[in-house]
Enzyme design. Sequence first.
Site, PDB file in Angstrom:
ATOM      1  N   GLY A  66       0.980  -1.088  -0.125  1.00  0.00           N
ATOM      2  CA  GLY A  66       0.052  -0.320  -0.144  1.00  0.00           C
ATOM      3  C   GLY A  66       0.893   1.140   0.048  1.00  0.00           C
ATOM      4  O   GLY A  66       2.101   0.948  -0.263  1.00  0.00           O
ATOM      5  N   LYS A 115      -0.692  -0.100   6.659  1.00  0.00           N
ATOM      6  CA  LYS A 115      -0.157  -1.324   6.532  1.00  0.00           C
ATOM      7  C   LYS A 115       0.505  -2.034   7.890  1.00  0.00           C
ATOM      8  O   LYS A 115       0.087  -3.168   8.194  1.00  0.00           O
ATOM      9  CB  LYS A 115       0.894  -1.413   5.339  1.00  0.00           C
ATOM     10  CG  LYS A 115       0.751  -0.623   4.065  1.00  0.00           C
ATOM     11  CD  LYS A 115       1.853  -0.691   3.334  1.00  0.00           C
ATOM     12  CE  LYS A 115       2.844   0.243   3.873  1.00  0.00           C
ATOM     13  NZ  LYS A 115       2.719   1.430   3.592  1.00  0.00           N
ATOM     14  N   ALA A 139      12.880  -5.716  12.054  1.00  0.00           N
ATOM     15  CA  ALA A 139      12.867  -4.449  11.539  1.00  0.00           C
ATOM     16  C   ALA A 139      14.199  -4.190  10.912  1.00  0.00           C
ATOM     17  O   ALA A 139      15.216  -4.529  11.092  1.00  0.00           O
ATOM     18  CB  ALA A 139      12.936  -3.245  12.795  1.00  0.00           C
ATOM     19  N   SER A 166      14.927  -1.039   8.972  1.00  0.00           N
ATOM     20  CA  SER A 166      15.532   0.526   9.019  1.00  0.00           C
ATOM     21  C   SER A 166      16.811   0.719   9.543  1.00  0.00           C
ATOM     22  O   SER A 166      17.206   0.116  10.650  1.00  0.00           O
ATOM     23  CB  SER A 166      14.523   1.281   9.485  1.00  0.00           C
ATOM     24  OG  SER A 166      14.848   2.748   9.371  1.00  0.00           O
ATOM     25  N   HIS A 206       8.082   3.211  18.393  1.00  0.00           N
ATOM     26  CA  HIS A 206       7.517   1.785  17.780  1.00  0.00           C
ATOM     27  C   HIS A 206       7.667   0.628  18.752  1.00  0.00           C
ATOM     28  O   HIS A 206       6.843  -0.290  18.919  1.00  0.00           O
ATOM     29  CB  HIS A 206       8.017   1.502  16.536  1.00  0.00           C
ATOM     30  CG  HIS A 206       7.398   2.369  15.573  1.00  0.00           C
ATOM     31  ND1 HIS A 206       6.356   1.889  14.409  1.00  0.00           N
ATOM     32  CD2 HIS A 206       7.572   3.526  15.037  1.00  0.00           C
ATOM     33  CE1 HIS A 206       6.127   2.967  13.820  1.00  0.00           C
ATOM     34  NE2 HIS A 206       6.945   4.139  14.032  1.00  0.00           N
ATOM     35  N   LYS A 207       8.795   0.284  19.131  1.00  0.00           N
ATOM     36  CA  LYS A 207       9.144  -0.849  20.039  1.00  0.00           C
ATOM     37  C   LYS A 207       8.464  -0.854  21.420  1.00  0.00           C
ATOM     38  O   LYS A 207       7.751  -1.752  21.858  1.00  0.00           O
ATOM     39  CB  LYS A 207      10.642  -0.715  20.544  1.00  0.00           C
ATOM     40  CG  LYS A 207      11.495  -1.215  19.417  1.00  0.00           C
ATOM     41  CD  LYS A 207      13.011  -1.588  20.020  1.00  0.00           C
ATOM     42  CE  LYS A 207      13.814  -1.120  19.088  1.00  0.00           C
ATOM     43  NZ  LYS A 207      15.513  -1.210  19.661  1.00  0.00           N
ATOM     44  N   GLU A 222      16.781  -6.420  14.783  1.00  0.00           N
ATOM     45  CA  GLU A 222      16.831  -5.032  13.938  1.00  0.00           C
ATOM     46  C   GLU A 222      18.050  -5.705  12.920  1.00  0.00           C
ATOM     47  O   GLU A 222      19.148  -6.047  13.404  1.00  0.00           O
ATOM     48  CB  GLU A 222      17.184  -4.032  14.771  1.00  0.00           C
ATOM     49  CG  GLU A 222      16.225  -3.430  15.718  1.00  0.00           C
ATOM     50  CD  GLU A 222      16.776  -2.232  16.401  1.00  0.00           C
ATOM     51  OE1 GLU A 222      17.737  -1.694  16.013  1.00  0.00           O
ATOM     52  OE2 GLU A 222      15.980  -2.013  17.397  1.00  0.00           O
TER      53      GLU A 222
END
Length: 174
Positions: free
Chosen positions: A7, A13, A32, A34, A48-49, A60
């Site tokens: 999306g 999402k 994750a 990033s 977020h975590k 990560e």
Amino acid sequence: MIHLITGGQRSGKSKFAEKLILSKTSNPVYMATSRVWDDNHRKRIEAHKARRGSQWTNIEEEKFLSKHDVNSRVVLLDCITLWLNNFFFDNGEDDDKTIAQAKEELDKIFSQECDWIIVTNELGLGGHPGNDMAMRFNDIQGTINQYIAGKADIVSMVISGIPLEIKNTLNINH
């Protein structure tokens, strides 16, 4: 099982993916991808975590997802776009190398005996990129999205927070 969720940016999402995975397991894995660009980005990652809570196993990993053993787990991979960025910028203008490395790594992770819920951006919905580098990345993103969608059992598209199922070879409802 592979479930690809695509999306536009900020379409909902990740929220859909998190809700979906929690309906399947009480001990999910969050992979994750990033890189941490700056302090603001680091704060966003930490928020977020914290939002996800302690039942999540957080991994990560910027590039080499397959070095993590997630057999017998349900894994949320978020997101393909940021993961591809890491290969894209590390490989300079060698787009063929980026695509080959991404496909090789995807094949390795898909060989593990686990369920994958994968989030990606549908960049082609945002119009024509304004420069050559952005166009190259859009092409790579589209190629890899198609590669994953071809292997996926289920593909959903999220628009304004509403998931639409566009492929389901398992014939199961969510």
